[in-house]
Motif scaffolding. Structure first.
Motif, PDB file in Angstrom:
ATOM      1  N   SER A  28       0.837  -1.202   0.000  1.00 41.09           N
ATOM      2  CA  SER A  28       0.000   0.000   0.000  1.00 41.09           C
ATOM      3  C   SER A  28       0.875   1.256   0.000  1.00 41.09           C
ATOM      4  O   SER A  28       1.944   1.279   0.601  1.00 41.09           O
ATOM      5  CB  SER A  28      -0.877  -0.020   1.251  1.00 41.09           C
ATOM      6  N   ALA A  29       0.422   2.264  -0.705  1.00 40.10           N
ATOM      7  CA  ALA A  29       1.035   3.599  -0.737  1.00 40.10           C
ATOM      8  C   ALA A  29       2.380   3.670  -1.449  1.00 40.10           C
ATOM      9  O   ALA A  29       3.100   4.658  -1.327  1.00 40.10           O
ATOM     10  CB  ALA A  29       1.159   4.176   0.671  1.00 40.10           C
ATOM     11  N   LYS A  32       1.084   2.860  -6.791  1.00 34.34           N
ATOM     12  CA  LYS A  32       0.511   2.111  -7.917  1.00 34.34           C
ATOM     13  C   LYS A  32      -0.535   2.935  -8.663  1.00 34.34           C
ATOM     14  O   LYS A  32      -0.477   3.074  -9.888  1.00 34.34           O
ATOM     15  CB  LYS A  32      -0.140   0.804  -7.412  1.00 34.34           C
ATOM     16  N   SER A  33      -1.482   3.473  -7.912  1.00 35.18           N
ATOM     17  CA  SER A  33      -2.563   4.238  -8.554  1.00 35.18           C
ATOM     18  C   SER A  33      -2.029   5.500  -9.208  1.00 35.18           C
ATOM     19  O   SER A  33      -2.420   5.856 -10.323  1.00 35.18           O
ATOM     20  CB  SER A  33      -3.638   4.598  -7.529  1.00 35.18           C
ATOM     21  N   LYS A  34      -1.127   6.165  -8.522  1.00 34.03           N
ATOM     22  CA  LYS A  34      -0.561   7.409  -9.075  1.00 34.03           C
ATOM     23  C   LYS A  34       0.198   7.153 -10.368  1.00 34.03           C
ATOM     24  O   LYS A  34       0.161   7.976 -11.294  1.00 34.03           O
ATOM     25  CB  LYS A  34       0.379   8.061  -8.057  1.00 34.03           C
ATOM     26  N   LYS A 132       9.097   6.871  -6.768  1.00 37.13           N
ATOM     27  CA  LYS A 132       9.355   8.039  -5.904  1.00 37.13           C
ATOM     28  C   LYS A 132      10.821   8.476  -5.909  1.00 37.13           C
ATOM     29  O   LYS A 132      11.331   8.965  -4.896  1.00 37.13           O
ATOM     30  CB  LYS A 132       8.875   7.794  -4.463  1.00 37.13           C
ATOM     31  N   ASP A 134      11.927  10.973  -7.254  1.00 36.42           N
ATOM     32  CA  ASP A 134      11.976  12.443  -7.164  1.00 36.42           C
ATOM     33  C   ASP A 134      12.329  12.915  -5.756  1.00 36.42           C
ATOM     34  O   ASP A 134      12.924  13.971  -5.573  1.00 36.42           O
ATOM     35  CB  ASP A 134      10.627  13.038  -7.586  1.00 36.42           C
ATOM     36  N   ALA A 159       6.134   8.912 -10.262  1.00 37.95           N
ATOM     37  CA  ALA A 159       4.793   9.319 -10.672  1.00 37.95           C
ATOM     38  C   ALA A 159       4.654  10.821 -10.505  1.00 37.95           C
ATOM     39  O   ALA A 159       3.865  11.468 -11.187  1.00 37.95           O
ATOM     40  CB  ALA A 159       3.736   8.596  -9.834  1.00 37.95           C
TER      41      ALA A 159
HETATM   42  N1  LIG Z   1       7.134  12.011  -3.858  1.00 37.52           N
HETATM   43  C1  LIG Z   1       6.354  11.151  -4.483  1.00 37.52           C
HETATM   44  N2  LIG Z   1       5.194  10.756  -3.925  1.00 37.52           N
HETATM   45  C2  LIG Z   1       4.433   9.861  -4.607  1.00 37.52           C
HETATM   46  C3  LIG Z   1       4.812   9.340  -5.870  1.00 37.52           C
HETATM   47  N3  LIG Z   1       3.883   8.455  -6.268  1.00 37.52           N
HETATM   48  C4  LIG Z   1       2.946   8.429  -5.315  1.00 37.52           C
HETATM   49  N4  LIG Z   1       3.257   9.278  -4.308  1.00 37.52           N
HETATM   50  C5  LIG Z   1       2.465   9.524  -3.100  1.00 37.52           C
HETATM   51  O1  LIG Z   1       2.396   8.304  -2.370  1.00 37.52           O
HETATM   52  C6  LIG Z   1       1.099   8.154  -1.782  1.00 37.52           C
HETATM   53  C7  LIG Z   1       0.476   6.833  -2.204  1.00 37.52           C
HETATM   54  O2  LIG Z   1       0.224   6.818  -3.585  1.00 37.52           O
HETATM   55  P1  LIG Z   1      -0.901   5.858  -4.207  1.00 37.52           P
HETATM   56  O3  LIG Z   1      -0.794   5.926  -5.685  1.00 37.52           O
HETATM   57  O4  LIG Z   1      -2.205   6.148  -3.602  1.00 37.52           O
HETATM   58  O5  LIG Z   1      -0.374   4.439  -3.656  1.00 37.52           O
HETATM   59  P2  LIG Z   1      -1.000   2.990  -3.926  1.00 37.52           P
HETATM   60  O6  LIG Z   1       0.139   2.063  -4.146  1.00 37.52           O
HETATM   61  O7  LIG Z   1      -2.033   3.060  -4.981  1.00 37.52           O
HETATM   62  O8  LIG Z   1      -1.651   2.653  -2.499  1.00 37.52           O
HETATM   63  P3  LIG Z   1      -2.934   1.724  -2.169  1.00 37.52           P
HETATM   64  O9  LIG Z   1      -4.033   2.139  -3.092  1.00 37.52           O
HETATM   65  O10 LIG Z   1      -3.227   1.979  -0.726  1.00 37.52           O
HETATM   66  O11 LIG Z   1      -2.495   0.296  -2.382  1.00 37.52           O
HETATM   67  C8  LIG Z   1       0.280   9.386  -2.208  1.00 37.52           C
HETATM   68  O12 LIG Z   1       0.316  10.330  -1.171  1.00 37.52           O
HETATM   69  C9  LIG Z   1       1.022   9.899  -3.418  1.00 37.52           C
HETATM   70  O13 LIG Z   1       0.868  11.288  -3.588  1.00 37.52           O
HETATM   71  C10 LIG Z   1       6.066   9.798  -6.429  1.00 37.52           C
HETATM   72  O14 LIG Z   1       6.492   9.399  -7.505  1.00 37.52           O
HETATM   73  N5  LIG Z   1       6.796  10.676  -5.673  1.00 37.52           N
END
Ligand SMILES: Nc1nc2c(ncn2[C@@H]2O[C@H](COP(=O)(O)OP(=O)(O)OP(=O)(O)O)[C@@H](O)[C@H]2O)c(=O)[nH]1
Ligand SMILES: [Mg+2]
Length: 220
Positions: A28-29, A32-34, A132, A134, A159
């Motif tokens: 999680s987090a 993936k979605s981003k 991430k 960046d 992302a």
């Molecule tokens: N700095 C940074 N933050 C990122 C990046 N990609 C995602 N985030 C942050 O990371 C957090 C989680 O991103 P999500 O895309 O929701 O993560 P996920 O893997 O889909 O998480 P779940 O849906 O819970 O499984 C968010 O607060 C995003 O803004 C990135 O490339 N750089």
């Protein structure tokens, strides 16, 4: 985005030549979605919410003059469940496996995700993505050997600023298509057959038989 009907979940459609299913795995987090949103909308809106249900992102592209419909499957809260429902893997043609370079534990969990993926889809292409970058570009000098050890393609991405995002997903689509073309249908056939068995019978036989209390008179 349309809400989608039950027909969206009709897995038969992935048997047709021009449709591929690409899944995304990782804690999680990790982003993936981003990443998917970045690729599909070429935009990025930081948002804290995690996805609680299955989301299908639809994408259409043309490859070698042929229209290809891609369904990206995204689900959430995976960390809490530790494993995915089998239908998530069913008929997938490629997998994008993501970890967060800022959180080591998400890298350490990759072998668990990979193991589960291979239980359901032994042959599909799997791309490993370090997201991430960046937040600290120096991480790209670190070595993350998991992908190399498994012989999987590896990408440093963000992302947030878009680095390598298009590349990853375009590669994933290409690999999904060539997997679909070249894999003998044999493996899919076998998987279909296996699914007809009660999945739980596998667990039962590996578990030690429980002691049965049946027939024992109550001791008074
Ligand atoms: N700095 C940074 N933050 C990122 C990046 N990609 C995602 N985030 C942050 O990371 C957090 C989680 O991103 P999500 O895309 O929701 O993560 P996920 O893997 O889909 O998480 P779940 O849906 O819970 O499984 C968010 O607060 C995003 O803004 C990135 O490339 N750089
Ligand atoms: Mg998500």
């Amino acid at each position: 985005m349309d809400a989608g009907g039950i027909s969206d979940l009709d897995l038969e459609k992935y048997d047709s030549d021009e449709q591929v299913k690409i899944i995304c795995l990782g804690d999680s987090a990790v982003g993936k979605s981003k990443l998917m949103e970045r690729f599909l909308m070429d935009g990025y809106r930081p948002q804290q919410l995690s996805t609680y249900a299955l989301t299908l992102y639809k994408y259409t592209t043309t490859i070698n003059g042929q229209t290809v419909l891609v369904d990206f499957w995204d689900t959430a809260g995976q960390e809490r469940f530790r494993s995915m429902h089998p239908s998530y893997y069913h008929k997938a043609h490629a997998c994008v496996m993501v970890f967060d370079v800022q959180r080591k534990i998400t890298y350490k969990n990759l072998p668990n995700w990979y193991k589960e993926l291979r239980e359901y889809r032994p042959e599909i292409p799997c791309l490993v993505v370090a997201n991430k970058i960046d937040a600290d570009i120096k991480v790209t000098q670190k070595s993350f050997n998991f992908a190399k050890k498994q012989g999987l393609p590896f990408y440093f991405v963000s992302a947030a600023d878009g680095t390598n995002v298009v590349k990853v997903f375009k590669d994933a689509i290409q690999m999904a298509l060539s997997y679909k073309k070249n894999s003998s249908d044999f493996m899919d056939e076998v998987m279909r057959e296996l699914e007809n068995f009660d999945l739980e019978s596998k667990e039962e036989s590996s578990d030690k038989e429980e002691e049965t209390q049946e027939g024992k008179p109550d001791s008074a």
